[in-house]
Design a protein around this motif. Structure first.
Motif, mmCIF file in Angstrom:
data_model
loop_
_atom_site.group_PDB
_atom_site.id
_atom_site.type_symbol
_atom_site.label_atom_id
_atom_site.label_comp_id
_atom_site.label_asym_id
_atom_site.label_seq_id
_atom_site.Cartn_x
_atom_site.Cartn_y
_atom_site.Cartn_z
ATOM 1 N N PHE A 55 0.827 -1.201 0.000
ATOM 2 C CA PHE A 55 0.000 0.000 0.000
ATOM 3 C C PHE A 55 0.867 1.260 0.000
ATOM 4 O O PHE A 55 0.494 2.282 -0.578
ATOM 5 C CB PHE A 55 -0.928 0.019 1.221
ATOM 6 C CG PHE A 55 -2.203 -0.741 1.027
ATOM 7 C CD1 PHE A 55 -3.272 -0.163 0.353
ATOM 8 C CD2 PHE A 55 -2.340 -2.028 1.515
ATOM 9 C CE1 PHE A 55 -4.460 -0.868 0.179
ATOM 10 C CE2 PHE A 55 -3.519 -2.735 1.349
ATOM 11 C CZ PHE A 55 -4.583 -2.157 0.673
ATOM 12 N N GLY A 56 2.026 1.186 0.659
ATOM 13 C CA GLY A 56 2.906 2.344 0.723
ATOM 14 C C GLY A 56 3.453 2.731 -0.636
ATOM 15 O O GLY A 56 3.611 3.921 -0.941
ATOM 16 N N GLY A 57 3.777 1.750 -1.464
ATOM 17 C CA GLY A 57 4.277 2.047 -2.801
ATOM 18 C C GLY A 57 3.168 2.372 -3.784
ATOM 19 O O GLY A 57 3.373 3.124 -4.738
ATOM 20 N N ALA A 58 1.965 1.836 -3.535
ATOM 21 C CA ALA A 58 0.856 2.039 -4.467
ATOM 22 C C ALA A 58 0.361 3.475 -4.478
ATOM 23 O O ALA A 58 -0.230 3.920 -5.471
ATOM 24 C CB ALA A 58 -0.299 1.094 -4.117
ATOM 25 N N VAL A 59 0.582 4.228 -3.391
ATOM 26 C CA VAL A 59 0.047 5.590 -3.337
ATOM 27 C C VAL A 59 0.687 6.513 -4.365
ATOM 28 O O VAL A 59 0.200 7.631 -4.581
ATOM 29 C CB VAL A 59 0.194 6.212 -1.927
ATOM 30 C CG1 VAL A 59 -0.589 5.420 -0.902
ATOM 31 C CG2 VAL A 59 1.656 6.331 -1.514
ATOM 32 N N PHE A 60 1.749 6.065 -5.024
ATOM 33 C CA PHE A 60 2.366 6.916 -6.049
ATOM 34 C C PHE A 60 1.355 7.368 -7.094
ATOM 35 O O PHE A 60 1.354 8.526 -7.537
ATOM 36 C CB PHE A 60 3.520 6.175 -6.736
ATOM 37 C CG PHE A 60 4.105 6.941 -7.890
ATOM 38 C CD1 PHE A 60 4.993 7.977 -7.667
ATOM 39 C CD2 PHE A 60 3.736 6.669 -9.205
ATOM 40 C CE1 PHE A 60 5.517 8.714 -8.719
ATOM 41 C CE2 PHE A 60 4.249 7.388 -10.257
ATOM 42 C CZ PHE A 60 5.144 8.420 -10.025
ATOM 43 N N SER A 61 0.458 6.478 -7.510
ATOM 44 C CA SER A 61 -0.472 6.825 -8.581
ATOM 45 C C SER A 61 -1.524 7.834 -8.137
ATOM 46 O O SER A 61 -2.218 8.410 -8.978
ATOM 47 C CB SER A 61 -1.152 5.567 -9.135
ATOM 48 O OG SER A 61 -1.951 4.946 -8.150
ATOM 49 N N VAL A 62 -1.635 8.072 -6.835
ATOM 50 C CA VAL A 62 -2.621 9.037 -6.338
ATOM 51 C C VAL A 62 -2.232 10.455 -6.747
ATOM 52 O O VAL A 62 -3.003 11.191 -7.361
ATOM 53 C CB VAL A 62 -2.762 8.933 -4.806
ATOM 54 C CG1 VAL A 62 -3.773 9.963 -4.297
ATOM 55 C CG2 VAL A 62 -3.180 7.526 -4.406
ATOM 56 N N GLY A 63 -1.014 10.856 -6.410
ATOM 57 C CA GLY A 63 -0.580 12.225 -6.686
ATOM 58 C C GLY A 63 -0.434 12.529 -8.169
ATOM 59 O O GLY A 63 -0.791 13.626 -8.613
ATOM 60 N N VAL A 64 0.093 11.579 -8.949
ATOM 61 C CA VAL A 64 0.284 11.860 -10.376
ATOM 62 C C VAL A 64 -1.054 11.949 -11.108
ATOM 63 O O VAL A 64 -1.128 12.504 -12.200
ATOM 64 C CB VAL A 64 1.201 10.810 -11.065
ATOM 65 C CG1 VAL A 64 2.616 10.918 -10.553
ATOM 66 C CG2 VAL A 64 0.650 9.403 -10.897
ATOM 67 N N THR A 65 -2.106 11.407 -10.500
ATOM 68 C CA THR A 65 -3.451 11.564 -11.058
ATOM 69 C C THR A 65 -4.110 12.849 -10.571
ATOM 70 O O THR A 65 -4.778 13.558 -11.332
ATOM 71 C CB THR A 65 -4.330 10.364 -10.671
ATOM 72 O OG1 THR A 65 -3.729 9.165 -11.171
ATOM 73 C CG2 THR A 65 -5.734 10.495 -11.225
ATOM 74 N N SER A 66 -3.904 13.181 -9.312
ATOM 75 C CA SER A 66 -4.575 14.336 -8.701
ATOM 76 C C SER A 66 -3.940 15.675 -9.062
ATOM 77 O O SER A 66 -4.634 16.627 -9.449
ATOM 78 C CB SER A 66 -4.574 14.170 -7.178
ATOM 79 O OG SER A 66 -4.989 15.347 -6.523
ATOM 80 N N LEU A 67 -2.639 15.786 -8.955
ATOM 81 C CA LEU A 67 -1.980 17.090 -9.021
ATOM 82 C C LEU A 67 -2.092 17.800 -10.375
ATOM 83 O O LEU A 67 -2.214 19.045 -10.396
ATOM 84 C CB LEU A 67 -0.513 16.941 -8.613
ATOM 85 C CG LEU A 67 -0.310 16.632 -7.123
ATOM 86 C CD1 LEU A 67 1.141 16.271 -6.833
ATOM 87 C CD2 LEU A 67 -0.746 17.815 -6.265
ATOM 88 N N PRO A 68 -2.049 17.105 -11.524
ATOM 89 C CA PRO A 68 -2.190 17.838 -12.789
ATOM 90 C C PRO A 68 -3.509 18.608 -12.910
ATOM 91 O O PRO A 68 -3.597 19.545 -13.698
ATOM 92 C CB PRO A 68 -2.099 16.726 -13.843
ATOM 93 C CG PRO A 68 -1.245 15.682 -13.206
ATOM 94 C CD PRO A 68 -1.674 15.695 -11.767
ATOM 95 N N LYS A 69 -4.522 18.248 -12.107
ATOM 96 C CA LYS A 69 -5.789 18.978 -12.150
ATOM 97 C C LYS A 69 -5.637 20.423 -11.655
ATOM 98 O O LYS A 69 -6.463 21.279 -11.978
ATOM 99 C CB LYS A 69 -6.831 18.268 -11.283
ATOM 100 C CG LYS A 69 -7.150 16.844 -11.698
ATOM 101 C CD LYS A 69 -8.051 16.193 -10.663
ATOM 102 C CE LYS A 69 -8.293 14.722 -10.985
ATOM 103 N NZ LYS A 69 -9.108 14.053 -9.934
ATOM 104 N N TYR A 70 -4.597 20.676 -10.881
ATOM 105 C CA TYR A 70 -4.428 21.981 -10.253
ATOM 106 C C TYR A 70 -3.502 22.911 -11.045
ATOM 107 O O TYR A 70 -3.336 24.069 -10.656
ATOM 108 C CB TYR A 70 -3.849 21.816 -8.841
ATOM 109 C CG TYR A 70 -4.747 21.060 -7.881
ATOM 110 C CD1 TYR A 70 -5.778 21.704 -7.207
ATOM 111 C CD2 TYR A 70 -4.563 19.697 -7.652
ATOM 112 C CE1 TYR A 70 -6.592 21.022 -6.316
ATOM 113 C CE2 TYR A 70 -5.383 19.006 -6.766
ATOM 114 C CZ TYR A 70 -6.387 19.670 -6.098
ATOM 115 O OH TYR A 70 -7.206 18.988 -5.231
#
Length: 379
Positions: free
Chosen positions: A105-120
């Protein structure tokens, strides 16, 4: 206000996730003094967290679009509490394997930020933004450096339990500062995947990240034990040298994203894969530790720039399907970190040297170079 702090907040979240992800590899020299681990299973113990850390990146990327980064980070950190406690109480290597799977789970969170941050941010800043977020790879450096020091002070079990405090703090921070109003994308995941499944660019980027991020993860988990066993370094020195490898890659990743915003990504990637092939050759023929470390740090720089360039191209090509595409590309990057430690260990067992395994890696880097040349010709 919460929109403005998402980049530093989510970068911090990635640091925490990656710190937890590499607990086993960083503390293995201490753990194996207390728990009998068959020699042939050492590489598996360090590599096993990569499995779930890779597979979960696809659903977490999709869920980020559906639910927002705040919810997904909170759920992921909550899911890490039990395996961290379980590992701290483990008495067999089988228990380490079970707990290690869920450290993914610790390594999987990488895809969270690269999906979320470009929206901003506007498109022309996506390379730099994802590069800054990727600086969260620094979490692995912090653990490889600090965990051995903590193990010396309070024992390896106490060192593992300290991560429970870290996770609890991250949960509180995200509850307070996470953005509840993040824009959502509610297109069904099947429809998004169908839209990109046959796009050769998706699989090319996945291959590139398989090599660049895979090499980063693989050496992160492989080096501490290799440096202590092969070069007879003490645990703290091996951890410090591994931390330097990680710090270089994480720092240069920001530079890679910045360069990708301003220059030809394909030219950058061609240089990256040539450097990775050269670094593998250096490792294969290194006569001693200084030359070996030179090869390691050459690979570190190449990985950092390559990782930054790849995640400039993902939103450029697939903004409307960013969640699953980020998940798929980062999944292959994570899987890229699973196989090299096993391959290098098998090479050492079969031939008494890492050279055949490193030669295979160099050949894969050169194959990527050929794919880059083909994509550049079509661009």
């Amino acid at each position: 206000m919460k929109r403005e702090i998402q980049l530093p907040l989510q970068t911090g979240d990635l640091i925490v996730g990656f710190m937890v992800w590499v607990i086993l590899s960083s503390l293995l020299p201490f753990i194996k003094q207390d728990i009998a681990i068959p020699t042939e299973q050492l590489a598996l113990v360090t590599a096993i967290p990569v499995v779930l850390g890779s597979v979960l990146r696809v659903p977490l990327g999709y869920l980020t679009n559906l639910l927002g980064a705040r919810t997904v980070f909170l759920a992921s950190f909550a899911c890490l509490l039990a395996p961290v406690w379980f590992i701290s109480e483990a008495t067999t290597y089988e228990a380490l394997l079970v707990g290690g799977v869920f450290l993914g789970f610790g390594g999987a969170v990488f895809s969270v930020g690269v999906t979320s941050l470009p929206k901003y941010y506007p498109r022309e800043r996506h390379g730099f933004v994802n590069g800054v977020y990727g600086f969260g790879n620094m979490g692995t450096a912090l653990t490889t450096w600090l965990a051995p020091l903590a193990a010396i002070a309070v024992g390896w079990r106490g060192a593992v339990k300290l991560y429970l405090v870290l996770l609890a703090a991250a949960i509180v921070v995200n509850l307070v500062l996470g953005d509840r109003g993040e824009p959502r994308v509610k297109t069904p995941i099947v429809a998004q995947v169908k839209a990109v499944w046959r796009d050769a660019r998706l699989w090319s980027l996945s291959l590139f990240y398989f090599v660049t991020f895979g090499a980063f993860v693989a050496l992160t988990v492989y080096l501490p034990n290799f440096l202590t066993s092969h070069y007879t370094l003490d645990n703290v020195t091996a951890g410090a040298l591994t931390s330097a490898f990680i710090i270089i890659a994480a720092t240069v990743r920001v530079l890679g994203g910045w360069l990708a915003d301003r220059h030809d990504c394909f030219r950058l990637l061609a240089i990256v894969f040539a450097a990775l092939a050269a670094g593998a050759v250096v490792l294969a023929v290194a006569p001693g530790l200084p030359v070996y470390l030179a090869g390691i740090y050459l690979i570190s720089v190449a990985c950092g720039i390559g990782n930054g360039a790849v995640f400039k191209l993902v939103p450029t090509y697939f903004m409307d399907q960013a969640g699953p595409v980020n998940g798929l590309v980062s999944l292959w990057g994570g899987l890229g970190g699973f196989f090299p430690p096993l391959m290098l260990s098998a090479s050492m067992a079969a031939f008494g040297t890492n050279a055949p395994g490193l030669a295979a890696f160099a050949a894969l880097a050169l194959a990527c170079l050929a794919v880059v040349a083909g994509m550049k010709g079509k661009a």
